[in-house]
Write an enzyme that holds these catalytic residues in place. Structure first.
Site, PDB file in Angstrom:
ATOM      1  N   ILE A 310     -40.369 -82.677  30.483  1.00 48.22           N
ATOM      2  CA  ILE A 310     -41.014 -82.979  31.758  1.00 48.22           C
ATOM      3  C   ILE A 310     -41.491 -84.415  31.796  1.00 48.22           C
ATOM      4  CG2 ILE A 310     -42.987 -82.432  33.236  1.00 48.22           C
ATOM      5  CD1 ILE A 310     -40.784 -80.391  33.382  1.00 48.22           C
ATOM      6  N   GLU A 333     -42.172 -90.361  17.614  1.00 49.61           N
ATOM      7  CA  GLU A 333     -41.592 -91.709  17.647  1.00 49.61           C
ATOM      8  C   GLU A 333     -40.215 -91.759  18.286  1.00 49.61           C
ATOM      9  OE1 GLU A 333     -40.471 -95.277  14.473  1.00 49.61           O
ATOM     10  OE2 GLU A 333     -40.475 -93.170  13.837  1.00 49.61           O
ATOM     11  N   ALA A 380     -48.669 -84.496  30.861  1.00 55.61           N
ATOM     12  CA  ALA A 380     -47.618 -83.516  30.549  1.00 55.61           C
ATOM     13  C   ALA A 380     -47.604 -83.141  29.077  1.00 55.61           C
ATOM     14  CB  ALA A 380     -46.254 -84.063  30.962  1.00 55.61           C
ATOM     15  N   LYS A 426     -47.519 -69.321  32.747  1.00 56.22           N
ATOM     16  CA  LYS A 426     -48.045 -68.503  31.654  1.00 56.22           C
ATOM     17  C   LYS A 426     -49.570 -68.546  31.590  1.00 56.22           C
ATOM     18  CE  LYS A 426     -43.893 -68.796  28.793  1.00 56.22           C
ATOM     19  NZ  LYS A 426     -43.054 -69.365  29.861  1.00 56.22           N
ATOM     20  N   LYS A 438     -53.653 -73.149  28.317  1.00 59.16           N
ATOM     21  CA  LYS A 438     -53.357 -73.898  29.549  1.00 59.16           C
ATOM     22  C   LYS A 438     -54.296 -73.477  30.672  1.00 59.16           C
ATOM     23  CE  LYS A 438     -50.165 -76.402  30.015  1.00 59.16           C
ATOM     24  NZ  LYS A 438     -50.045 -77.856  29.839  1.00 59.16           N
ATOM     25  N   GLY A 468     -33.072 -76.934  30.831  1.00 61.70           N
ATOM     26  CA  GLY A 468     -32.803 -78.200  30.171  1.00 61.70           C
ATOM     27  C   GLY A 468     -33.960 -78.691  29.333  1.00 61.70           C
ATOM     28  N   VAL A 473     -34.160 -71.356  27.006  1.00 61.69           N
ATOM     29  CA  VAL A 473     -33.358 -70.372  26.295  1.00 61.69           C
ATOM     30  C   VAL A 473     -31.868 -70.683  26.377  1.00 61.69           C
ATOM     31  CG1 VAL A 473     -33.029 -68.801  28.245  1.00 61.69           C
ATOM     32  CG2 VAL A 473     -33.128 -67.874  25.933  1.00 61.69           C
ATOM     33  N   THR A 490     -34.564 -60.646  24.331  1.00 61.65           N
ATOM     34  CA  THR A 490     -35.740 -59.892  23.913  1.00 61.65           C
ATOM     35  C   THR A 490     -35.791 -58.499  24.533  1.00 61.65           C
ATOM     36  OG1 THR A 490     -37.018 -60.945  25.677  1.00 61.65           O
ATOM     37  CG2 THR A 490     -37.102 -61.956  23.491  1.00 61.65           C
ATOM     38  N   ARG A 558     -41.190 -60.966  21.846  1.00 62.40           N
ATOM     39  CA  ARG A 558     -41.834 -61.725  20.795  1.00 62.40           C
ATOM     40  C   ARG A 558     -43.353 -61.674  20.977  1.00 62.40           C
ATOM     41  NH1 ARG A 558     -38.949 -67.367  21.679  1.00 62.40           N
ATOM     42  NH2 ARG A 558     -39.641 -66.838  23.780  1.00 62.40           N
TER      43      ARG A 558
END
Length: 635
Positions: A310, A333, A380, A426, A438, A468, A473, A490, A558
Site C-alpha cells: 500500500i 532497506e 501505512a 479486520k 488496528k 497484489g 493469497v 482454509t 488458521r
C-alpha cells in the site's frame, strides 16, 4: 544535432516559402480562370513579397517552427490553421490599407487561405509519413535497404496481431504500434461488438468482426497474437473474452485498467499478460483531481511503510499530484531502495527523500518532523500477517499500536495539517491480534481529533484485502499450482473482499482530501469473493482443471481467522458521501481517559511478552474482541 536541426529548419523554411508563393500564384490563376492580365500580374508581383513576409512572421510568432514535424497530429494542424488564418487576415488588412483593394480581387485572399492551409498542412503530414516509414534509414542502414525491408515487411519476423476493442484505448495502442518502427507487430484488424463500428476503419485498418469471431479470425488471417484493449469491461465479460482467447490457441495480452496507470496514459509498454485481477471487473475510480491536488500539491508528504504494498502504491499515486517532496519512511532497506529509484525515475521534478527508520522509536519519528516538517501524513506502516501476530502479539502492540501513537503525538506536536491512517476490515469485531491492534489504533487516531487544541485533521480509512499485496493469497496459490498442487484453502465457505492496490490507493487519497477530522471512511469493496472459487479460477487460468490436474485441500481456519470479514459493527451507521465509492461511519466516540490507563497496562504486558495478559488487556479496550485459543503460541 544542432547542425542537423538547423539544416532541417532551413530546408523547411525554403519549402514553406515556395509553397506560399505557389498558393498565392495559384489563387490568382483560379480567380482569373487561368488567364492573368498584365495589371493583375503586376499587382501579384508587388503584393507577393508582403504576403510571404507576413505569413513567415506569423508562423514564427506562433511557434510553428519549434515543433517536431515527425509527430504532427491534430494539435499541430490546429496550430497551422490558426497561423494561416491570422496571417491571411493581416494580409487583407495590409492590402486594404495600402491599395484600398484598387485592382486587387478580394476572392484571391480566400483562395490563397485555403491553398496555403492545404499545402503547409499537407507538407507536415508528408514529413510525418516519411518518418514513420523510414525513421532509421539514415542512422541505422542505407535508405535503399530500409526501403526494401519496408516494402517486403519480412513477414517471418513480423507478428500479426488483432486488437480486441475499437475504442480510444485500442486506437492509442494501434497508433503507437504503427509509429514505433522497432516494434515487430502488424495489426491486421480490430474486433468489437458495437454494430456501428463493424466494417469501419481506424487509421486505415478495419474492424473485421465481433469478439466472438476471434477463433475464426485467428485461423483465417494467420494471427499470432491478441491484444485485449477494453480496460473498462465488466468482470463477467472479461472472463468470456479470456475464454475465447484461450480457445483460439494464440498468446493473448491485455491493457491494464486506467487505475493501474500512474500517469493515466496507455502505451505498448503497459501491455501485460492477463492476470486474475483483470477478472475482478472493478470500475475505475472517479477522482476529484482538483480537491486532491489542492490537498497534496506543493506540500511535503510523509508516507510510513513506504516500501510496503500500500505504501508503494500510495507514493506512486501521490506523485501524480505534484507535491513539493515525498518523504519515504521505511524500516526495510531493500523495499525502500526500490521505491526510491522508481519515484525518482517516474517523477524527476519531485524531491524524493528516503529515510530508514522505525515508527516504534519516537526519536526517529521526531527527527523526520523536525528535519522535514511534513504537512500531510499517510500512515501505512503496520504488521499485517494474522498468524504471525498471533504468535508474536507483543509485536502487534509495539509496532501497530505504539508506533501509531508515536506518529499521532508527534504529528500533532509539529502542527501537521492532515493525518490519514490506513486501517483494515479486520478491525471490525476482531477475532485476532492484528485486527484488534488496528482497532485500538483507530481509537487513538480518532480521539486525537477531539482535542480542541489540536490543529491536525486526523482521518481513518478502512478497507479489505488488496490483490497484489505481500500478504495476498494469490501468489501462494500461483506457486502451489506451479509446483503441481495441491492448493490449500482454509475452508470451503471462507469469503473475502478484494480490490486492486491502485484503486485502494486512489480512494485513500480521495478520502484523505475529503476528511475534516475524526471520520472513519470505508471504501466500497464490491462483492465478496469466495476463496475456494478463486482457487478454482486460478487453476483454470493456468490451463488446468481443478480436482483433476490440481487438487484443492481444506486445511481449516488458521489462528485468528474468520469465515468472513465485516466493514462495520452493529453500533456504526453508514452515511453516504459525495463520492459513490466512499462511505463514512457515524460511530461512537471513545473515552480517551479510560483508553490511556488501559493502554499503559497493555504496553506493560507487551514488555513482559505475556501473551495472556496482552489478550486480556486488548479485551478490556475492545470488548467485541474474541481471542482465539490455539496451540503452539510463543509465550
Amino acid at each position: 544535432m544542432n547542425l542537423i536541426r538547423s539544416r532541417n529548419l532551413f530546408v523547411i523554411l525554403i519549402v514553406d516559402v515556395f509553397l506560399m508563393c505557389l498558393s498565392f500564384f495559384l489563387a490568382h490563376l483560379i480567380r482569373f480562370e487561368f488567364v492573368i492580365g498584365k495589371n493583375e500580374y503586376d499587382v501579384f508581383l508587388e503584393v507577393l513579397p508582403c504576403a510571404v513576409i507576413i505569413k513567415m512572421m506569423i508562423f514564427f510568432y506562433m511557434d510553428l517552427y519549434q515543433g517536431m514535424w515527425r509527430y504532427t497530429g491534430l494539435n499541430s494542424m490546429i496550430g497551422i490553421f490558426k497561423a494561416v488564418f491570422l496571417s491571411s487576415v493581416l494580409l487583407v488588412f495590409f492590402v486594404w490599407w495600402k491599395y484600398r483593394f484598387q485592382g486587387v480581387s478580394r476572392s484571391v485572399f480566400f483562395i490563397d487561405f485555403c491553398l496555403t492551409l492545404i499545402f503547409i498542412g499537407g507538407s507536415r503530414v508528408v514529413i510525418r509519413m516519411f518518418h514513420e516509414q523510414f525513421a532509421h534509414s539514415i542512422t541505422a542502414r542505407s535508405f535503399g535497404v530500409n526501403l526494401f525491408n519496408r516494402l517486403t515487411r519480412k513477414q517471418m519476423s513480423v507478428k500479426r496481431v488483432v486488437i480486441i476493442g475499437a475504442g480510444d484505448c485500442a486506437e492509442k495502442i494501434f497508433r503507437e504500434i504503427k509509429d514505433n518502427t522497432d516494434l515487430r507487430y502488424r495489426v491486421v484488424g480490430f474486433l468489437d461488438d458495437d454494430p456501428a463500428k463493424l466494417r469501419k476503419k481506424i487509421h486505415g485498418t478495419p474492424v473485421i468482426g465481433r469478439i466472438k469471431d476471434i477463433g475464426q479470425v485467428v485461423n483465417t488471417l494467420d494471427i499470432s497474437g491478441i491484444i485485449i484493449a477494453i480496460p473498462s469491461v465488466s468482470a463477467l465479460r472479461m472472463r468470456e473474452v479470456v475464454d475465447l482467447c484461450k480457445k483460439s490457441g494464440v498468446h493473448y495480452r491485455t491493457v491494464p485498467g486506467m487505475g493501474e496507470l500512474i500517469n493515466g496514459k496507455v502505451s505498448v509498454n503497459t501491455i501485460r499478460d492477463v492476470e486474475y485481477r483483470d477478472l475482478l471487473g472493478r470500475t475505475p475510480v472517479d477522482l476529484e483531481i482538483k480537491k486532491i491536488g489542492a490537498c497534496l500539491g506543493d506540500r511535503t508528504v510523509l508516507v510510513t511503510g513506504a516500501g510496503g504494498s500500500i505504501g508503494t502504491g500510495l507514493c506512486c499515486q501521490i506523485g501524480r499530484f505534484a507535491p513539493d517532496r515525498i518523504v519515504l519512511f521505511e524500516r526495510a532497506e531493500s523495499p525502500l531502495y526500490e521505491i526510491d529509484l522508481e519515484l525518482k525515475k517516474n517523477f524527476p521534478n519531485i524531491e524524493v527523500i528516503p529515510l530508514l527508520g522505525d515508527i516504534q522509536k519516537k526519536e526517529d519519528v521526531v527527527k523526520v518532523f523536525k528535519d522535514f516538517g511534513p504537512e500531510i501524513v499517510f500512515h501505512a506502516a503496520a504488521y499485517k500477517h494474522v498468524p504471525m501476530l498471533e504468535m508474536h502479539p507483543w509485536k502487534a502492540v509495539e509496532n501497530n499500536i505504539i508506533g501509531t501513537e508515536n506518529l499521532v503525538e508527534v504529528a500533532d506536536r509539529y502542527l501537521c495539517e492532515k493525518f490519514v491512517f490506513i486501517s483494515t476490515d479486520k478491525a471490525v469485531n476482531p477475532a485476532n491480534i492484528m485486527g484488534t491492534s488496528k482497532r485500538i489504533s483507530e481509537m487513538i487516531v480518532q480521539n486525537r481529533s477531539l482535542f480542541k487544541q489540536s490543529q491536525t485533521q486526523f482521518v481513518t480509512v478502512r478497507f479489505g484485502n488488496v490483490i497484489g499485496s505481500a500478504g495476498s493469497v494469490i501468489p501462494l496459490f500461483k506457486n502451489q499450482i506451479k509446483q503441481g498442487g495441491p492448493i490449500t484453502v482454509t475452508h470451503p465457505d471462507v469469503i473475502r473482499y478484494f480490490m486492486l492496490i491502485p484503486e485502494a490507493c486512489q480512494l485513500i487519497l480521495q478520502a484523505g482530501a475529503m476528511g475534516r477530522g475524526g471520520e472513519i471512511f470505508i471504501l466500497d469493496m464490491g462483492e465478496p469473493v469466495n476463496i475456494a472459487t478463486m482457487a478454482r479460477d486460478l487453476i483454470r487460468f493456468s490451463g488446468l482443471e481443478p480436482d483433476i490436474d490440481i487438487k484443492i485441500e481444506y486445511i481449516g481456519l488458521r489462528p485468528g481467522e474468520k469465515l468472513y470479514e465485516e466493514l462495520m459493527t452493529d453500533d456504526e451507521n453508514v452515511v453516504p458521501t459525495d463520492h459513490e465509492q466512499i462511505m463514512i461511519l457515524n460511530c461512537c466516540q471513545v473515552d480517551m481517559n479510560k483508553l490511556n490507563g488501559k493502554l499503559d497496562r497493555l504496553k506493560q504486558a507487551a514488555v513482559k511478552r505475556d501473551t495472556s495478559a496482552i489478550k486480556s488487556r486488548m479485551k478490556e479496550i475492545v470488548p467485541e474482541y474474541v481471542a482465539c485459543e490455539s496451540a503452539g503460541l510463543i509465550n
